[in-house]
Write a protein that holds these residues in place. Structure first.
Motif, mmCIF file in Angstrom:
data_model
loop_
_atom_site.group_PDB
_atom_site.id
_atom_site.type_symbol
_atom_site.label_atom_id
_atom_site.label_comp_id
_atom_site.label_asym_id
_atom_site.label_seq_id
_atom_site.Cartn_x
_atom_site.Cartn_y
_atom_site.Cartn_z
ATOM 1 N N ALA A 262 51.765 -8.617 -28.922
ATOM 2 C CA ALA A 262 51.261 -7.908 -30.099
ATOM 3 C C ALA A 262 50.165 -8.762 -30.711
ATOM 4 C CB ALA A 262 52.386 -7.681 -31.095
ATOM 5 N N ILE A 263 48.950 -8.226 -30.780
ATOM 6 C CA ILE A 263 47.799 -9.041 -31.147
ATOM 7 C C ILE A 263 46.767 -8.176 -31.874
ATOM 8 C CG2 ILE A 263 46.587 -8.625 -28.970
ATOM 9 C CD1 ILE A 263 45.764 -11.587 -28.978
ATOM 10 N N PRO A 264 46.038 -8.738 -32.840
ATOM 11 C CA PRO A 264 44.966 -7.964 -33.485
ATOM 12 C C PRO A 264 43.922 -7.484 -32.469
ATOM 13 C CG PRO A 264 45.497 -9.897 -34.788
ATOM 14 C CD PRO A 264 46.252 -10.039 -33.496
ATOM 15 N N LEU A 265 43.202 -6.441 -32.828
ATOM 16 C CA LEU A 265 42.305 -5.770 -31.890
ATOM 17 C C LEU A 265 40.996 -6.510 -31.645
ATOM 18 C CD1 LEU A 265 42.716 -2.065 -33.077
ATOM 19 C CD2 LEU A 265 43.900 -3.259 -31.220
ATOM 20 N N LEU A 266 40.631 -7.426 -32.516
ATOM 21 C CA LEU A 266 39.377 -8.159 -32.369
ATOM 22 C C LEU A 266 39.535 -9.535 -32.986
ATOM 23 C CD1 LEU A 266 35.800 -6.797 -32.738
ATOM 24 C CD2 LEU A 266 36.410 -8.844 -34.025
ATOM 25 N N GLY A 267 39.008 -10.547 -32.309
ATOM 26 C CA GLY A 267 39.174 -11.904 -32.778
ATOM 27 C C GLY A 267 37.892 -12.516 -33.303
ATOM 28 N N SER B 127 38.193 -11.115 -24.029
ATOM 29 C CA SER B 127 36.853 -11.426 -23.544
ATOM 30 C C SER B 127 36.170 -12.428 -24.452
ATOM 31 C CB SER B 127 36.004 -10.152 -23.455
ATOM 32 O OG SER B 127 35.970 -9.462 -24.697
ATOM 33 N N TRP B 128 35.586 -13.481 -23.831
ATOM 34 C CA TRP B 128 34.718 -14.376 -24.588
ATOM 35 C C TRP B 128 33.272 -14.058 -24.249
ATOM 36 C CZ3 TRP B 128 31.549 -17.724 -21.865
ATOM 37 C CH2 TRP B 128 31.949 -18.159 -20.605
ATOM 38 N N SER B 129 32.389 -14.396 -25.160
ATOM 39 C CA SER B 129 30.984 -13.988 -25.070
ATOM 40 C C SER B 129 30.864 -12.480 -24.842
ATOM 41 C CB SER B 129 30.266 -14.754 -23.952
ATOM 42 O OG SER B 129 28.857 -14.655 -24.074
ATOM 43 N N PRO B 130 31.581 -11.661 -25.641
ATOM 44 C CA PRO B 130 31.620 -10.218 -25.389
ATOM 45 C C PRO B 130 30.297 -9.508 -25.622
ATOM 46 C CG PRO B 130 32.612 -10.701 -27.503
ATOM 47 C CD PRO B 130 32.359 -12.030 -26.841
ATOM 48 N N LEU B 131 29.380 -10.141 -26.340
ATOM 49 C CA LEU B 131 28.076 -9.517 -26.604
ATOM 50 C C LEU B 131 27.021 -9.973 -25.609
ATOM 51 C CD1 LEU B 131 28.050 -9.766 -30.505
ATOM 52 C CD2 LEU B 131 28.809 -7.869 -29.064
ATOM 53 N N GLY B 132 27.435 -10.713 -24.588
ATOM 54 C CA GLY B 132 26.488 -11.171 -23.589
ATOM 55 C C GLY B 132 25.625 -12.308 -24.105
ATOM 56 N N ARG B 133 24.596 -12.618 -23.364
ATOM 57 C CA ARG B 133 23.720 -13.736 -23.704
ATOM 58 C C ARG B 133 22.344 -13.265 -24.158
ATOM 59 N NH1 ARG B 133 26.152 -18.733 -22.542
ATOM 60 N NH2 ARG B 133 28.364 -18.257 -22.448
ATOM 61 N N VAL C 266 28.391 -1.182 -30.626
ATOM 62 C CA VAL C 266 28.556 -0.385 -29.405
ATOM 63 C C VAL C 266 29.226 -1.215 -28.323
ATOM 64 C CG1 VAL C 266 27.308 0.715 -27.497
ATOM 65 C CG2 VAL C 266 26.631 1.172 -29.854
ATOM 66 N N VAL C 267 28.751 -2.435 -28.134
ATOM 67 C CA VAL C 267 29.294 -3.281 -27.069
ATOM 68 C C VAL C 267 30.743 -3.665 -27.360
ATOM 69 C CG1 VAL C 267 29.053 -5.499 -25.904
ATOM 70 C CG2 VAL C 267 27.031 -4.106 -26.358
ATOM 71 N N LEU C 268 31.060 -3.980 -28.597
ATOM 72 C CA LEU C 268 32.446 -4.298 -28.936
ATOM 73 C C LEU C 268 33.346 -3.076 -28.776
ATOM 74 C CD1 LEU C 268 31.836 -6.592 -32.032
ATOM 75 C CD2 LEU C 268 32.567 -7.303 -29.742
ATOM 76 N N ALA C 269 32.836 -1.901 -29.119
ATOM 77 C CA ALA C 269 33.610 -0.674 -28.923
ATOM 78 C C ALA C 269 33.846 -0.407 -27.434
ATOM 79 C CB ALA C 269 32.881 0.513 -29.566
ATOM 80 N N VAL D 173 40.530 -4.075 -23.932
ATOM 81 C CA VAL D 173 40.222 -5.499 -23.941
ATOM 82 C C VAL D 173 40.038 -5.955 -25.387
ATOM 83 C CG1 VAL D 173 38.522 -7.242 -23.239
ATOM 84 C CG2 VAL D 173 39.163 -5.391 -21.662
ATOM 85 N N VAL D 174 40.563 -7.137 -25.715
ATOM 86 C CA VAL D 174 40.416 -7.709 -27.052
ATOM 87 C C VAL D 174 39.243 -8.688 -27.040
ATOM 88 C CG1 VAL D 174 41.489 -9.130 -28.829
ATOM 89 C CG2 VAL D 174 42.855 -7.435 -27.593
ATOM 90 N N PRO D 175 38.113 -8.338 -27.664
ATOM 91 C CA PRO D 175 36.975 -9.243 -27.663
ATOM 92 C C PRO D 175 37.102 -10.329 -28.724
ATOM 93 C CG PRO D 175 36.389 -7.194 -28.764
ATOM 94 C CD PRO D 175 37.816 -7.047 -28.308
ATOM 95 N N ILE D 176 36.587 -11.512 -28.387
ATOM 96 C CA ILE D 176 36.521 -12.624 -29.329
ATOM 97 C C ILE D 176 35.053 -12.805 -29.673
ATOM 98 C CG2 ILE D 176 37.040 -15.049 -29.752
ATOM 99 C CD1 ILE D 176 39.520 -13.327 -29.255
ATOM 100 N N ALA D 177 34.658 -12.309 -30.838
ATOM 101 C CA ALA D 177 33.246 -12.312 -31.230
ATOM 102 C C ALA D 177 32.981 -13.430 -32.223
ATOM 103 C CB ALA D 177 32.867 -10.961 -31.840
ATOM 104 N N ARG D 178 31.873 -14.104 -32.081
ATOM 105 C CA ARG D 178 31.542 -15.186 -33.007
ATOM 106 C C ARG D 178 30.184 -14.930 -33.646
ATOM 107 N NH1 ARG D 178 27.857 -18.476 -30.351
ATOM 108 N NH2 ARG D 178 27.860 -18.322 -28.072
ATOM 109 N N SER D 179 30.082 -15.267 -34.916
ATOM 110 C CA SER D 179 28.817 -15.210 -35.630
ATOM 111 C C SER D 179 28.931 -16.055 -36.883
ATOM 112 C CB SER D 179 28.457 -13.766 -36.009
ATOM 113 O OG SER D 179 27.262 -13.753 -36.772
ATOM 114 N N ALA D 180 27.878 -16.797 -37.186
ATOM 115 C CA ALA D 180 27.844 -17.571 -38.427
ATOM 116 C C ALA D 180 27.346 -16.736 -39.590
ATOM 117 C CB ALA D 180 26.955 -18.803 -38.247
ATOM 118 N N ASP D 181 26.890 -15.514 -39.307
ATOM 119 C CA ASP D 181 26.334 -14.626 -40.316
ATOM 120 C C ASP D 181 27.446 -13.735 -40.878
ATOM 121 O OD1 ASP D 181 25.165 -12.366 -41.608
ATOM 122 O OD2 ASP D 181 23.294 -12.693 -40.536
#
Length: 265
Positions: A3-8, A176-182, A205-208, A215-223
């Motif tokens: 059991a895990i949240p849908l987005l990290g 998924s790590w780096s779910p938004l690509g490079r 769109v990509v996270l959806a 798949v549970v994406p792990i998204a990072r942003s400093a913004d």
């Protein structure tokens, strides 16, 4: 099933005050899954952000990962206890082997040590990261248990179907790590067309797309604005035709990092 949240909320490569601020504000805006790793050298800062958020510990899902040097030494319990100390926590929700390091042939023993720590109450779930099908099957064959999670590099240009099929067959949740690509994925015409039609951002769109495939994406942003936009992606629904259009961006397995040779300690 775990059991895990849908987005990290990812924390690499943030350190110090930047990591603390990102985690605190991310939790305040609604993130409940926080992902870090011993090798990021930010567990102290991440733990400070968790503490400063004021959100009850039981409402959060905290992940960290075993660094290569601890996999080699075999001191798995010590590694977990050191991560707990740096994070300021009494238990982890998820602990992952960060890389299989197949040349050193220690990942099965490391997983056995993690299972013992789970049974001792130090962590709720144990899993792996960057494992291929053969690594997964060996773990299951030799320990009798499947990892709860396999966190892999994945985005629409790297759909990772072979390992995802193995995950599904074995009952392993894909993160998924780096779910938004490079960088190039967000500018793809197919992504832009869907974003315009759904009145959302390309990143949403990509996270959806990840969520449409379980798949549970792990998204990072400093913004902070982008973090909030990313979190809102869990409410976006793609049509099957949209998912198919994004799947056609796949460049094949050769575009992924080579986990057979990649080593981090």
């Amino acid at each position: 099933m775990i059991a895990i949240p849908l987005l990290g909320l990812g924390t690499w490569p943030l350190t110090g005050a930047d990591a603390t601020d990102s985690v605190r504000s991310g939790i305040e805006s609604g993130y409940r899954l926080i992902d870090t790793a011993a090798i990021y050298d930010n567990e102290v800062a991440v733990g400070a952000g968790i503490a400063e958020s004021g959100v009850p510990r039981d409402d959060l899902f905290v992940t960290t990962k075993l660094r290569g040097s601890d996999q080699v030494s075999g001191d798995i319990r010590g590694a977990i206890e050191r991560s707990l100390d740096r994070l300021g926590l009494e238990r982890l929700d998820l602990f992952l082997i960060h890389w299989p390091l197949p040349r050193l042939d220690r990942y099965v023993a490391a997983f056995e040590g993690m299972l013992a720590c789970r049974d001792a109450g130090l962590v709720r779930y144990v899993g792996v990261s960057n494992f291929l099908e053969k690594h997964l099957r060996r773990v299951v064959a030799e320990t009798g248990e499947a990892p709860a999670v396999n966190q892999i590099q994945m985005d629409p240009s790297l759909t990772r179907l072979p390992v995802r099929r193995a995950n599904d067959e074995l009952g392993v949740l894909t993160q998924s790590w780096s779910p938004l690509g490079r960088g190039d994925v967000l500018s793809a015409p197919a992504v832009g067309e869907i974003a315009q039609r759904l009145d959302c951002t390309p990143a949403q769109v990509v996270l959806a797309w990840h969520r449409a495939q379980g798949v549970v994406p792990i998204a990072r942003s400093a913004d902070p604005v982008r973090r909030q936009e990313n979190l809102a992606a869990v409410d976006i629904r793609l049509a099957p035709a949209d998912v198919d259009a994004l799947n056609r961006l796949d460049r094949g397995e050769s575009a992924a990092r080579d986990v057979e040779t990649e080593e981090h300690f």
